[in-house]
Design a protein around this motif. Structure first.
Motif, PDB file in Angstrom:
ATOM      1  N   PRO A 165       5.657   9.463  11.042  1.00  0.00           N
ATOM      2  CA  PRO A 165       4.289   9.009  10.746  1.00  0.00           C
ATOM      3  C   PRO A 165       3.387  10.117  10.213  1.00  0.00           C
ATOM      4  N   LEU A 166       3.605  11.349  10.680  1.00  0.00           N
ATOM      5  CA  LEU A 166       2.825  12.470  10.157  1.00  0.00           C
ATOM      6  C   LEU A 166       3.121  12.693   8.682  1.00  0.00           C
ATOM      7  N   GLY A 167       4.396  12.643   8.305  1.00  0.00           N
ATOM      8  CA  GLY A 167       4.768  12.794   6.899  1.00  0.00           C
ATOM      9  C   GLY A 167       4.167  11.705   6.033  1.00  0.00           C
ATOM     10  N   ALA A 168       4.207  10.461   6.521  1.00  0.00           N
ATOM     11  CA  ALA A 168       3.614   9.347   5.774  1.00  0.00           C
ATOM     12  C   ALA A 168       2.110   9.536   5.624  1.00  0.00           C
ATOM     13  N   GLY A 169       1.465   9.966   6.710  1.00  0.00           N
ATOM     14  CA  GLY A 169       0.023  10.174   6.672  1.00  0.00           C
ATOM     15  C   GLY A 169      -0.375  11.292   5.717  1.00  0.00           C
ATOM     16  N   LEU A 170       0.381  12.367   5.721  1.00  0.00           N
ATOM     17  CA  LEU A 170       0.086  13.479   4.817  1.00  0.00           C
ATOM     18  C   LEU A 170       0.276  13.075   3.354  1.00  0.00           C
ATOM     19  N   ALA A 171       1.349  12.334   3.069  1.00  0.00           N
ATOM     20  CA  ALA A 171       1.578  11.864   1.697  1.00  0.00           C
ATOM     21  C   ALA A 171       0.432  10.959   1.247  1.00  0.00           C
ATOM     22  N   ALA A 172      -0.035  10.117   2.163  1.00  0.00           N
ATOM     23  CA  ALA A 172      -1.138   9.211   1.840  1.00  0.00           C
ATOM     24  C   ALA A 172      -2.430   9.980   1.583  1.00  0.00           C
ATOM     25  N   ILE A 173      -2.700  10.968   2.404  1.00  0.00           N
ATOM     26  CA  ILE A 173      -3.904  11.790   2.197  1.00  0.00           C
ATOM     27  C   ILE A 173      -3.838  12.511   0.854  1.00  0.00           C
ATOM     28  N   MET A 174      -2.680  13.105   0.550  1.00  0.00           N
ATOM     29  CA  MET A 174      -2.523  13.829  -0.704  1.00  0.00           C
ATOM     30  C   MET A 174      -2.756  12.915  -1.910  1.00  0.00           C
TER      31      MET A 174
ATOM     32  N   THR B 247       0.836  -1.206   0.000  1.00  0.00           N
ATOM     33  CA  THR B 247       0.000   0.000   0.000  1.00  0.00           C
ATOM     34  C   THR B 247       0.869   1.253   0.000  1.00  0.00           C
ATOM     35  N   GLY B 248       1.476   1.564   1.149  1.00  0.00           N
ATOM     36  CA  GLY B 248       2.210   2.809   1.301  1.00  0.00           C
ATOM     37  C   GLY B 248       3.450   2.913   0.441  1.00  0.00           C
ATOM     38  N   VAL B 249       4.224   1.836   0.336  1.00  0.00           N
ATOM     39  CA  VAL B 249       5.448   1.896  -0.477  1.00  0.00           C
ATOM     40  C   VAL B 249       5.097   2.120  -1.945  1.00  0.00           C
ATOM     41  N   ILE B 250       4.108   1.379  -2.443  1.00  0.00           N
ATOM     42  CA  ILE B 250       3.651   1.562  -3.823  1.00  0.00           C
ATOM     43  C   ILE B 250       3.135   2.985  -4.017  1.00  0.00           C
ATOM     44  N   GLY B 251       2.359   3.463  -3.036  1.00  0.00           N
ATOM     45  CA  GLY B 251       1.767   4.790  -3.146  1.00  0.00           C
ATOM     46  C   GLY B 251       2.807   5.894  -3.222  1.00  0.00           C
ATOM     47  N   GLU B 252       3.812   5.845  -2.350  1.00  0.00           N
ATOM     48  CA  GLU B 252       4.830   6.903  -2.356  1.00  0.00           C
ATOM     49  C   GLU B 252       5.671   6.856  -3.628  1.00  0.00           C
TER      50      GLU B 252
ATOM     51  N   LYS C 251      -6.941   4.078   0.770  1.00  0.00           N
ATOM     52  CA  LYS C 251      -7.660   5.286   1.164  1.00  0.00           C
ATOM     53  C   LYS C 251      -8.173   5.195   2.590  1.00  0.00           C
ATOM     54  N   TYR C 252      -8.640   4.018   2.974  1.00  0.00           N
ATOM     55  CA  TYR C 252      -9.257   3.888   4.295  1.00  0.00           C
ATOM     56  C   TYR C 252      -8.359   3.172   5.309  1.00  0.00           C
ATOM     57  N   LEU C 253      -7.730   2.071   4.901  1.00  0.00           N
ATOM     58  CA  LEU C 253      -6.942   1.294   5.864  1.00  0.00           C
ATOM     59  C   LEU C 253      -5.538   1.861   6.052  1.00  0.00           C
ATOM     60  N   TYR C 254      -4.799   2.068   4.950  1.00  0.00           N
ATOM     61  CA  TYR C 254      -3.412   2.521   5.098  1.00  0.00           C
ATOM     62  C   TYR C 254      -3.333   3.910   5.714  1.00  0.00           C
ATOM     63  N   VAL C 255      -4.184   4.829   5.288  1.00  0.00           N
ATOM     64  CA  VAL C 255      -4.181   6.173   5.879  1.00  0.00           C
ATOM     65  C   VAL C 255      -4.439   6.084   7.372  1.00  0.00           C
ATOM     66  N   ALA C 256      -5.376   5.227   7.756  1.00  0.00           N
ATOM     67  CA  ALA C 256      -5.671   5.042   9.183  1.00  0.00           C
ATOM     68  C   ALA C 256      -4.464   4.484   9.919  1.00  0.00           C
ATOM     69  N   VAL C 257      -3.746   3.538   9.286  1.00  0.00           N
ATOM     70  CA  VAL C 257      -2.565   2.937   9.911  1.00  0.00           C
ATOM     71  C   VAL C 257      -1.513   3.999  10.219  1.00  0.00           C
ATOM     72  N   CYS C 258      -1.305   4.933   9.298  1.00  0.00           N
ATOM     73  CA  CYS C 258      -0.312   5.995   9.516  1.00  0.00           C
ATOM     74  C   CYS C 258      -0.617   6.782  10.787  1.00  0.00           C
ATOM     75  N   PHE C 259      -1.876   7.104  10.980  1.00  0.00           N
ATOM     76  CA  PHE C 259      -2.227   7.912  12.148  1.00  0.00           C
ATOM     77  C   PHE C 259      -2.347   7.068  13.418  1.00  0.00           C
TER      78      PHE C 259
END
Length: 440
Positions: free
Chosen positions: A379-388, A56-61, A419-427
């Motif tokens: 984690p804040l940076g990861a969460g913001l990147a995911a939201i964006m 999820t996150g690695v692919i997304g970034e 959108k729902y699970l990974y973003v939640a995981v970051c926070f």
């Protein structure tokens, strides 16, 4: 417009991403947590979370960086531009860039320690202390304020020299050399340790499954933290490396390889360190710098062939750490290039000067410095990147970027899960880190 640099080969990119992920967390934290949280009982949730975050996150970034061809500031700005909020996006993009710079500064201090011990392994000074208390005194003196200036300056100069050569000739070439050597040396150490009396006890300790530990929420919490930070999702390094990737590359496949080799590096460290401790009957309950600079040198000193083992060990650790340091400095260097419109060498000199000045000043407080960054900023940076990427850019854009270079579309479940699970995981990682004083 100046053509953006790029990686010269698929494996060059993958090795660079593996290098960014493989670092001190794999070496001085992963084996300790395997030991403390029931061996296999820790490995089970750890692998689950590696698969989740890697897919999820690695692919997304990576996809976000490639899609915008920029670092976090312009990437966040581009995401917000369609809503007329580019300035807000750019301001939020400063958070992961500043976080990357601050983390690089703290890591510079640690890498100065490692360089000193690696060179000392050849000269004999690393194993010179007689007792564990002597090793502790030596490390305490080095880790004090202004206690390791020369080696710290040298490691920063080496890092900036590599970065000045650019993405293909610098970052990619360095990782093509250092990452294979890292794995080769740790495999060699693992084979050597396997033949030592008592090593089997260590293997049993690693792969046993303690039902009580498996049911303990802390096992799952710290497995999540270990996986999250090990895979380097923080809205900066993986994103910036993705921006250098050509459109024909298959990002989900590349992310899978990165997650696999990062996990392999952590397991190799555990398969060396835990059985090595078991050969002396010692229990591994000490993580962090103390394990690397006090307890392991004291243990290796007593082993047959200790002089050679300590050389191999610290050279491997040096290469693993240096590839991570390169990645951490790359995001701020790329940002200076983009925003100040200067050449790469000038950007390296600017960032190097800031890194040198601040890193020398924080030598005595680096532990607290890194704790703040890992608890709040990463984690804040990861969460913001995911939201964006997943919320602001939207489904159509995300799927188009992820599917570039693929012969078949990636799973339709990717977008809703992220959108729902990974973003939640970051926070969740952010909240748990604040509540528990850090889980990375």
């Amino acid at each position: 417009m100046e053509k953006r640099e790029s990686f010269q080969s698929r494996w060059g990119f993958i090795l660079a991403c593996i290098g960014s992920a493989v670092g001190m967390g794999n070496i001085w934290m992963f084996p300790t947590r395997v030991s403390l949280y029931g061996g296999g009982a820790f490995l089970i949730p750890y692998i689950i979370f590696v698969v989740l975050i890697g897919s999820t996150g690695v692919i997304g970034e990576m996809s976000f960086g490639r899609g915008t061809r920029s670092g976090p500031i312009d990437a966040f700005g581009t995401a917000c531009e369609r809503h007329g909020k580019r300035k807000i996006g750019e301001a939020l993009g400063m958070i992961p860039v500043v976080g990357s710079m601050a983390m690089a500064i703290g890591y510079t201090v640690v890498m100065g320690w490692i360089l000193k011990y690696a060179i000392g392994a050849f000269s004999g000074t690393t194993l010179a202390p007689e007792h564990v208390d002597d090793f502790a005194d030596k490390f305490g003196s080095m880790a004090s304020a202004f206690g390791n200036n020369g080696w710290q300056v040298l490691i920063l100069c080496i890092t900036m020299a590599i970065l000045m050569f650019g993405v293909g000739n610098g970052i990619e070439t360095a990782n093509k050399i250092m990452m294979p050597i890292f794995f080769f040396l740790f495999v060699g150490l693992g084979i050597y340790i396997a033949f030592q009396p008592g090593a089997a006890t260590g293997y049993h300790y690693i792969f046993r499954i303690d039902p009580v530990a498996l049911a303990d929420p802390k096992t799952w919490i710290f497995a999540l933290g270990q996986a999250f930070f090990s895979l380097s999702v923080a809205g900066n390094g993986t994103l910036i490396y993705g921006s250098y990737l050509p459109d024909h590359e298959n990002i989900p496949a590349a992310a899978g390889r990165v997650a696999f080799f990062d996990t392999l590096a952590a397991m190799l460290a555990a398969l060396v360190i835990i059985p090595a401790m078991a050969t002396t009957g010692a229990k591994l309950n000490q993580g962090g710098p103390g394990l690397l600079f006090i307890y392991l040198p004291n243990l290796i000193k007593s082993m047959p062939g200790g002089r050679l083992i300590i050389i191999i060990f610290f050279v491997a650790v040096l290469f693993g750490g240096l590839t991570s340091l390169i990645n951490l400095y790359e995001a701020p260097i790329a940002t200076v290039q983009e925003k100040l419109h200067v050449g790469r060498k000038a950007a390296c000199m600017i960032i190097g000067a800031i890194g040198l000045g601040v890193s020398l000043l924080i030598q005595g407080i680096v532990s607290g410095w890194m704790d703040v960054l890992s608890i709040y900023i990463c984690p804040l940076g990861a969460g913001l990147a995911a939201i964006m990427f997943f919320w602001v850019c939207g489904k159509k854009y995300v799927e188009a970027q992820v599917n570039k270079g693929r012969t078949k579309p990636f799973t339709k479940l990717y977008y809703p899960i992220c959108k729902y699970l990974y973003v939640a995981v970051c926070f969740i990682v952010l909240i748990l880190g604040i509540a528990l004083g850090g889980i990375g």
